[in-house]
Design an enzyme around this catalytic site. Structure first.
Site, short mmCIF file in Angstrom:
data_model
loop_
_atom_site.label_atom_id
_atom_site.label_comp_id
_atom_site.label_asym_id
_atom_site.label_seq_id
_atom_site.Cartn_x
_atom_site.Cartn_y
_atom_site.Cartn_z
N SER A 45 0.80 -1.22 0.00
CA SER A 45 0.00 0.00 0.00
C SER A 45 0.84 1.27 0.00
O SER A 45 0.31 2.36 -0.24
CB SER A 45 -0.95 0.00 1.20
OG SER A 45 -0.24 -0.10 2.42
N THR A 67 -2.42 -6.48 -0.81
CA THR A 67 -3.22 -5.70 0.13
C THR A 67 -4.70 -5.99 -0.08
O THR A 67 -5.11 -6.48 -1.13
CB THR A 67 -3.01 -4.19 -0.11
OG1 THR A 67 -3.36 -3.87 -1.47
CG2 THR A 67 -1.58 -3.77 0.15
N ASP A 147 -23.04 -0.76 7.66
CA ASP A 147 -22.43 -0.75 6.33
C ASP A 147 -23.53 -0.46 5.31
O ASP A 147 -24.15 -1.37 4.78
CB ASP A 147 -21.75 -2.08 6.01
CG ASP A 147 -20.81 -1.98 4.81
OD1 ASP A 147 -21.19 -1.32 3.83
OD2 ASP A 147 -19.70 -2.55 4.86
N ARG A 209 -8.03 3.09 7.96
CA ARG A 209 -7.24 4.16 7.35
C ARG A 209 -7.23 5.36 8.30
O ARG A 209 -8.23 5.69 8.90
CB ARG A 209 -7.81 4.57 5.98
CG ARG A 209 -7.56 3.56 4.88
CD ARG A 209 -6.08 3.48 4.51
NE ARG A 209 -5.82 2.63 3.36
CZ ARG A 209 -5.49 1.35 3.43
NH1 ARG A 209 -5.43 0.76 4.61
NH2 ARG A 209 -5.24 0.65 2.34
N ASP A 233 -4.06 2.13 15.07
CA ASP A 233 -3.04 1.44 14.27
C ASP A 233 -2.74 2.22 12.99
O ASP A 233 -1.75 1.95 12.33
CB ASP A 233 -3.51 0.02 13.93
CG ASP A 233 -2.50 -0.74 13.08
OD1 ASP A 233 -1.35 -0.91 13.55
OD2 ASP A 233 -2.84 -1.14 11.95
N GLU A 238 0.72 9.18 7.45
CA GLU A 238 1.74 8.12 7.56
C GLU A 238 2.80 8.33 6.48
O GLU A 238 2.47 8.71 5.36
CB GLU A 238 1.08 6.74 7.37
CG GLU A 238 0.15 6.35 8.50
CD GLU A 238 -0.51 4.98 8.25
OE1 GLU A 238 -0.01 4.22 7.40
OE2 GLU A 238 -1.52 4.70 8.90
N HIS A 255 0.45 0.81 11.72
CA HIS A 255 -0.26 0.21 10.59
C HIS A 255 0.17 -1.25 10.39
O HIS A 255 0.54 -1.67 9.29
CB HIS A 255 -0.03 1.01 9.31
CG HIS A 255 -1.08 0.82 8.27
ND1 HIS A 255 -1.40 1.77 7.35
CD2 HIS A 255 -1.90 -0.24 7.99
CE1 HIS A 255 -2.36 1.33 6.55
NE2 HIS A 255 -2.68 0.10 6.92
N GLY A 258 -2.72 -5.91 10.28
CA GLY A 258 -2.82 -7.06 9.38
C GLY A 258 -1.52 -7.81 9.19
O GLY A 258 -1.44 -8.71 8.36
N TYR A 259 -0.51 -7.49 10.01
CA TYR A 259 0.83 -8.02 9.78
C TYR A 259 1.12 -9.33 10.52
O TYR A 259 2.13 -9.45 11.19
CB TYR A 259 1.87 -6.97 10.19
CG TYR A 259 2.28 -6.04 9.08
CD1 TYR A 259 1.38 -5.66 8.10
CD2 TYR A 259 3.56 -5.52 9.01
CE1 TYR A 259 1.74 -4.79 7.09
CE2 TYR A 259 3.93 -4.64 8.00
CZ TYR A 259 3.02 -4.28 7.05
OH TYR A 259 3.39 -3.42 6.05
#
Length: 376
Positions: A45, A67, A147, A209, A233, A238, A255, A258-259
């Site tokens: 990203s 991503t 949503d 985000r 996060d 950034e 960020h 998701g790591y």
């Protein structure tokens, strides 16, 4: 075939090594000149993929992004050039869901305010929001989903308005893509007015985000309302978050929600599968072969775990406090944000930890959370 790849993308060599020459590059500083002779471009990203980057390349056969999101890629331009593109939707959804769940357990412990019994509002019910809901519902937590786009598309799940979540949720977890225009734009979805309207003692978790929240407004509101608890996060600007904001968060990370090793491997593997399909060759590598053996063979449970014990199990897999501490110590350093992301190689998902317990009926929820081996 020249394969240009972000140097921080894992497992590239074992997956793509047989397909061509791998050329690692810095994804954040990648230039059009570097891309000039590439046949394949694999990014994350941090790389803006657009005409400026690709206009000098007439050989490109495939662009892949490891991503979930695609807001860093000019999809219209790629389509005009007939350059095939694939991202990796859902590759790190489990990791993000577990990160948000672990953060909530950590807050519950820190403030002696049990997660059990709280209502959690999830804003954005795509892959990561759904994964977060799965963890919470496995643990018996009431979840409210918001949503409007999925609701309009006919998604059969039950949705509520954002106003309902604001009024009823004790915890709000954000999982929307960043959109800057349209009826459902998400940039500054949480502006100063909405932040001020959060009910007392709300926990706000952002793993999507940075500019879904107005960060300047968040500083102002948080300084006025110590009852609000933040897990951040992601950040506006950034890799240089506002230095005044970091100390105001209970947990702050660069960020990396998701790591996980599993999520990273899954993202690269999905691009490998797509490129093989495009080249009409067999994808003969295995995802499981990429992952190292977990350092804890199994944990034997004498009884079904309470919330404190559940947090300890989660910490065996991932201790959020370590990354929070490291981030606070390094984010002001030059390249501190990106260096921490690059070196983040230790985190696993719940599935890496096997649990042994005979009372299967009492701990089905642990299996639903994602732990392996329960009752076996």
């Amino acid at each position: 075939m020249k394969i240009l790849v972000d140097e921080n993308m894992p497992y590239v060599e074992p997956l793509f090594g047989d397909l061509g020459d791998i050329i690692p590059v810095n994804g954040r500083t990648l230039t059009a000149e570097q891309v000039g002779e590439a046949d394949v471009l694999l990014v994350r990203s941090v790389t803006k993929v657009n005409a400026e980057l690709l206009s000098g390349n007439n050989k490109l056969k495939f662009v892949g992004s490891a991503t979930i999101g695609t807001d860093h890629v000019d999809l219209t331009y790629l389509a005009e050039r007939n350059i095939p593109f694939s991202n990796a939707p859902g590759c790190n959804a489990t990791a993000v869901g577990e990160f948000a769940f672990i953060a909530m357990l950590e807050l519950a412990q820190r403030f002696n305010s049990p997660l059990k019994g709280k209502v959690v509002g999830i804003v954005g019910a795509g892959n990561t929001g759904t994964a977060t809901a799965k963890c919470l519902q496995a643990y018996g937590i009431k979840v409210l989903l918001n949503d409007p786009i999925k609701a309009a598309e006919g998604d059969p799940r039950s949705f509520v308005s954002l106003e309902t979540i604001m009024a009823q949720a004790d915890i709000i977890s954000l999982h929307v893509p960043i959109t800057r225009t349209g009826e459902h734009k998400t940039k500054y979805l949480f502006d100063e007015a909405r932040l001020k309207a959060l009910k007392p003692n709300t926990w706000l978790v952002n793993c999507c985000r940075g500019d879904v929240i107005d960060n300047q407004a968040l500083i102002k509101v948080k300084q006025q309302r110590d009852d609000l608890k933040l897990v951040l996060d992601v950040w506006e600007g950034e890799p240089t978050p506002l230095p005044e904001l970091v100390p105001l968060a209970e947990f702050a990370t660069p960020h990396i929600a998701g790591y996980s090793l599993e999520g990273k491997a899954r993202g690269t593997f999905m691009l490998y599968q797509k490129l093989c399909q495009l080249l009409n060759i067999t994808a003969d590598k295995s995802l499981l072969d990429l992952l190292p053996t977990f350092n804890i063979k199994a944990v034997e449970l004498a009884t079904a775990p309470n919330e404190k014990a559940l947090l300890q199990l989660a910490r065996f897999v991932y201790d959020l406090r370590d990354d929070d501490k490291m981030f606070r110590n390094t984010f002001l350093n030059e390249n501190g944000f990106d260096t921490m992301r690059k070196n983040h190689q230790h985190r696993r998902e719940f599935s890496a930890l096997a649990l042994a317990y005979d009372g299967q009926s009492e701990v089905d929820w642990l299996s639903n959370l994602g732990f392996s081996g329960v009752g076996q």
